[in-house]
Design a protein around this motif. Structure first.
Motif, PDB file in Angstrom:
ATOM      1  N   ALA A 220       0.836  -1.207   0.000  1.00  0.00           N
ATOM      2  CA  ALA A 220       0.000   0.000   0.000  1.00  0.00           C
ATOM      3  C   ALA A 220       0.867   1.250   0.000  1.00  0.00           C
ATOM      4  N   GLY A 221       1.946   1.221   0.780  1.00  0.00           N
ATOM      5  CA  GLY A 221       2.864   2.350   0.808  1.00  0.00           C
ATOM      6  C   GLY A 221       3.493   2.601  -0.540  1.00  0.00           C
ATOM      7  N   GLN A 222       3.857   1.524  -1.241  1.00  0.00           N
ATOM      8  CA  GLN A 222       4.459   1.656  -2.573  1.00  0.00           C
ATOM      9  C   GLN A 222       3.457   2.243  -3.565  1.00  0.00           C
ATOM     10  N   GLN A 223       2.207   1.776  -3.491  1.00  0.00           N
ATOM     11  CA  GLN A 223       1.176   2.293  -4.393  1.00  0.00           C
ATOM     12  C   GLN A 223       0.824   3.737  -4.072  1.00  0.00           C
ATOM     13  N   LEU A 224       0.798   4.072  -2.780  1.00  0.00           N
ATOM     14  CA  LEU A 224       0.522   5.463  -2.398  1.00  0.00           C
ATOM     15  C   LEU A 224       1.607   6.399  -2.918  1.00  0.00           C
ATOM     16  N   ALA A 225       2.848   5.952  -2.871  1.00  0.00           N
ATOM     17  CA  ALA A 225       3.950   6.783  -3.370  1.00  0.00           C
ATOM     18  C   ALA A 225       3.756   7.116  -4.847  1.00  0.00           C
ATOM     19  N   ILE A 226       3.233   6.133  -5.607  1.00  0.00           N
ATOM     20  CA  ILE A 226       2.992   6.369  -7.041  1.00  0.00           C
ATOM     21  C   ILE A 226       1.812   7.322  -7.230  1.00  0.00           C
ATOM     22  N   ILE A 227       0.712   7.059  -6.505  1.00  0.00           N
ATOM     23  CA  ILE A 227      -0.502   7.868  -6.651  1.00  0.00           C
ATOM     24  C   ILE A 227      -0.258   9.319  -6.257  1.00  0.00           C
ATOM     25  N   THR A 228       0.541   9.538  -5.199  1.00  0.00           N
ATOM     26  CA  THR A 228       0.744  10.887  -4.654  1.00  0.00           C
ATOM     27  C   THR A 228       2.038  11.531  -5.130  1.00  0.00           C
ATOM     28  N   ASP A 229       2.686  10.923  -6.113  1.00  0.00           N
ATOM     29  CA  ASP A 229       3.965  11.461  -6.623  1.00  0.00           C
ATOM     30  C   ASP A 229       4.993  11.615  -5.510  1.00  0.00           C
ATOM     31  N   GLY A 230       5.029  10.647  -4.611  1.00  0.00           N
ATOM     32  CA  GLY A 230       6.039  10.627  -3.560  1.00  0.00           C
ATOM     33  C   GLY A 230       5.673  11.403  -2.310  1.00  0.00           C
ATOM     34  N   ALA A 231       4.504  12.062  -2.292  1.00  0.00           N
ATOM     35  CA  ALA A 231       4.117  12.852  -1.110  1.00  0.00           C
ATOM     36  C   ALA A 231       3.793  11.949   0.073  1.00  0.00           C
ATOM     37  N   VAL A 232       3.286  10.746  -0.194  1.00  0.00           N
ATOM     38  CA  VAL A 232       2.931   9.791   0.860  1.00  0.00           C
ATOM     39  C   VAL A 232       3.585   8.458   0.523  1.00  0.00           C
ATOM     40  N   THR A 233       4.375   7.938   1.436  1.00  0.00           N
ATOM     41  CA  THR A 233       5.100   6.694   1.152  1.00  0.00           C
ATOM     42  C   THR A 233       4.746   5.560   2.111  1.00  0.00           C
ATOM     43  N   SER A 234       3.778   5.811   2.996  1.00  0.00           N
ATOM     44  CA  SER A 234       3.368   4.778   3.954  1.00  0.00           C
ATOM     45  C   SER A 234       1.888   4.929   4.254  1.00  0.00           C
ATOM     46  N   ALA A 235       1.219   3.787   4.422  1.00  0.00           N
ATOM     47  CA  ALA A 235      -0.208   3.816   4.767  1.00  0.00           C
ATOM     48  C   ALA A 235      -0.432   4.367   6.172  1.00  0.00           C
ATOM     49  N   ASP A 236       0.623   4.396   6.982  1.00  0.00           N
ATOM     50  CA  ASP A 236       0.520   4.934   8.336  1.00  0.00           C
ATOM     51  C   ASP A 236       0.832   6.432   8.402  1.00  0.00           C
ATOM     52  N   ALA A 237       1.269   7.019   7.289  1.00  0.00           N
ATOM     53  CA  ALA A 237       1.650   8.441   7.269  1.00  0.00           C
ATOM     54  C   ALA A 237       0.392   9.287   7.093  1.00  0.00           C
ATOM     55  N   LEU A 238      -0.346   9.481   8.183  1.00  0.00           N
ATOM     56  CA  LEU A 238      -1.650  10.127   8.081  1.00  0.00           C
ATOM     57  C   LEU A 238      -1.555  11.629   7.814  1.00  0.00           C
ATOM     58  N   ILE A 239      -0.603  12.299   8.455  1.00  0.00           N
ATOM     59  CA  ILE A 239      -0.488  13.753   8.246  1.00  0.00           C
ATOM     60  C   ILE A 239      -0.115  14.071   6.803  1.00  0.00           C
ATOM     61  N   PRO A 240       0.908  13.425   6.214  1.00  0.00           N
ATOM     62  CA  PRO A 240       1.192  13.689   4.793  1.00  0.00           C
ATOM     63  C   PRO A 240       0.003  13.365   3.884  1.00  0.00           C
ATOM     64  N   LEU A 241      -0.759  12.312   4.227  1.00  0.00           N
ATOM     65  CA  LEU A 241      -1.915  11.957   3.398  1.00  0.00           C
ATOM     66  C   LEU A 241      -2.991  13.038   3.474  1.00  0.00           C
ATOM     67  N   LYS A 242      -3.234  13.566   4.678  1.00  0.00           N
ATOM     68  CA  LYS A 242      -4.201  14.663   4.817  1.00  0.00           C
ATOM     69  C   LYS A 242      -3.751  15.878   4.013  1.00  0.00           C
ATOM     70  N   GLN A 243      -2.462  16.227   4.156  1.00  0.00           N
ATOM     71  CA  GLN A 243      -1.940  17.417   3.474  1.00  0.00           C
ATOM     72  C   GLN A 243      -2.020  17.260   1.955  1.00  0.00           C
ATOM     73  N   TRP A 244      -1.806  16.057   1.468  1.00  0.00           N
ATOM     74  CA  TRP A 244      -1.897  15.812   0.025  1.00  0.00           C
ATOM     75  C   TRP A 244      -3.345  15.873  -0.453  1.00  0.00           C
ATOM     76  N   MET A 245      -4.277  15.410   0.390  1.00  0.00           N
ATOM     77  CA  MET A 245      -5.687  15.337   0.000  1.00  0.00           C
ATOM     78  C   MET A 245      -6.384  16.683  -0.019  1.00  0.00           C
ATOM     79  N   GLU A 246      -6.098  17.536   0.963  1.00  0.00           N
ATOM     80  CA  GLU A 246      -6.906  18.736   1.186  1.00  0.00           C
ATOM     81  C   GLU A 246      -7.044  19.635  -0.042  1.00  0.00           C
ATOM     82  N   PRO A 247      -5.949  19.974  -0.751  1.00  0.00           N
ATOM     83  CA  PRO A 247      -6.147  20.827  -1.938  1.00  0.00           C
ATOM     84  C   PRO A 247      -6.944  20.145  -3.048  1.00  0.00           C
ATOM     85  N   LYS A 248      -7.001  18.824  -3.027  1.00  0.00           N
ATOM     86  CA  LYS A 248      -7.713  18.092  -4.083  1.00  0.00           C
ATOM     87  C   LYS A 248      -9.203  17.962  -3.785  1.00  0.00           C
ATOM     88  N   VAL A 249      -9.563  17.882  -2.486  1.00  0.00           N
ATOM     89  CA  VAL A 249     -10.982  17.740  -2.148  1.00  0.00           C
ATOM     90  C   VAL A 249     -11.634  19.078  -1.836  1.00  0.00           C
TER      91      VAL A 249
END
Length: 429
Positions: A220-249
């Motif tokens: 999941a971490g590997q796939q997230l890295a591809i989807i987010t262009d390296g912004a999120v590299t782990s399924a447990d990295a919740l803060i980077p995932l939030k920061q990546w999501m907010e401008p998109k939603v």
């Protein structure tokens, strides 16, 4: 009445491994035991001394022993003091627990909190507690494996004083608490028997499932890295995932808790890459699958989980789950033949096959969690549950006839369920 309190030490963390494993580990030992008969000033017994004769005579004569969280004292007494040092066995039938009495009266379970709630003039030694927690673990472990403890004379003397104060507080607490009734006393003894017996678990499959969960997280971490262009590299990295999501939603992502993720995935305006990232997070972060690791941590050498329930842990008197949390397992189970097939695939490590044949692997393992609790050879494991027992019981005691009628009608399938009816009454629709 004999009041007692042990202070112990171990290389193990009691909360991580559970009482059963803690008491049986060779590194676990006793610093001291404070004890007092009746109103006597508490004394301290230390490991270098013989068992005090008054205690020996009292226990051999089936005298009453009182402790706060008596199952802990019973385990330390019987597994360490009796087995290693020849003390007489302490029987649960002669042991009374002020923690159980606190819970039965709706009071906090902690000795400090219970004393404050009752307004006792004798309170727990908070400063000493910090020292106790430090001395419960090694000062260090040398490269050759030698365990070095906090055995400075001043610290030991301070620990003794802390232990004596605990006995004073426990004794004052005991005076203020109602005793368990004869029926409740039997329930408490049954609770002790349940926790001592434990329940068998399928450790082989649990180990394979935990390994599979780790593999899913890595992927999941590997796939997230591809989807987010390296912004999120782990399924447990919740803060980077939030920061990546907010401008998109276009709205603040307050939380990525289970219910919030489910709510966001129900939207039809979610960008495709955000939806894909959330699905990956949802699958890799299955809280129910974390139970597999807890099973492995808490299972004893006998292949069983012990101390899984807490007597009177809920205010209504029912048990509360501890450790693996056996009271909140997923209810949506596949048919038995499918469960057995999935568990066989888990043992074989067939991650891709599970995904193709049944759906997301962690979701499927989560649905099968009840089957990780097993019956020993020649035995049958029976699971049951009372439907809305607390709500029905409370309505009956209170004479709430409309609610009782609603339950009867729902059971007979001639009326709506109690949740629907309550919502209807509340909202007027």
């Amino acid at each position: 009445l004999l009041h007692i309190d042990f202070e112990t030490r171990s290389v193990l963390d009691l909360k991580e491994v559970g009482l059963w494993n803690y008491a049986r580990h060779p590194s676990t030992d006793v610093w001291c035991m404070s004890w007092a008969f009746g109103e006597d000033e508490p004394l301290v017994w230390v490991m270098s001394g013989l068992m005090p004769n008054p205690i020996y005579q009292h226990v051999k004569a089936d005298g009453i022993v009182i402790a706060h969280n008596a199952p802990f004292e019973l385990e330390i007494w019987n597994e360490i003091m009796a087995r290693r040092y020849g003390w007489p066995t302490l029987h649960p039938e002669q042991t009374y627990c002020t923690l159980a009495q606190c819970y039965a009266m709706g009071l906090p379970g902690g000795l400090e909190d219970a004393a404050l709630a009752l307004g006792l003039s004798v309170l727990k030694d908070i400063e000493g507690r910090t020292l106790m927690l430090r001395m419960a673990r090694p000062r260090r472990v040398d490269p050759d494996g030698t365990v070095v403890w906090w055995d400075d004379p001043d610290k030991i003397a301070r620990l003794h004083a802390y232990c004596q104060q605990d006995v004073r507080v426990e004794r004052e607490l005991h005076k203020r608490l109602l005793p368990l009734g004869a029926k409740e006393r039997k329930v408490w003894l049954m609770d002790y028997a349940i926790n001592q017996r434990g329940v068998a678990v399928d450790l082989e499959t649990a180990k394979a499932g935990a390994a599979m969960a780790e593999e899913v997280k890595i992927r999941a971490g590997q796939q997230l890295a591809i989807i987010t262009d390296g912004a999120v590299t782990s399924a447990d990295a919740l803060i980077p995932l939030k920061q990546w999501m907010e401008p998109k939603v276009g709205f603040p992502v307050v939380s990525l808790a289970k219910d919030m993720v489910t709510a966001m995935l129900s939207r039809d305006d979610l960008p495709a890459n955000v939806r894909q990232a959330l699905i990956l997070r949802q699958e890799a972060g299955k809280a129910s699958v974390a139970k597999l690791n807890r099973m492995l941590e808490l299972a004893g050498a006998d292949g069983r989980l012990h101390n899984t329930v807490q007597y009177h842990g809920a205010a209504t008197g029912r048990w509360a789950a501890r450790g693996v949390q056996v009271h909140n397992l997923v209810r949506d189970m596949p048919p038995p033949d499918v469960v057995e097939a999935i568990l066989a695939d888990v043992r074989d490590g067939a991650l891709e096959w599970i995904g193709m044949a049944y759906g997301p692997p962690m979701t499927q393992i989560s649905r099968c969690l009840r089957s990780f609790f097993v019956a020993p050879n020649g035995k049958m494991l029976i699971a049951g549950d009372f439907a809305a027992v607390e709500s029905r019981g409370t309505a009956w005691i209170a004479g709430e006839e409309w609610k009782l009628r609603a339950f009867r009608n729902a059971d007979a399938k001639t009326g709506p369920g109690i949740y629907e009816l309550t919502a209807s009454n509340t909202l007027g629709i």
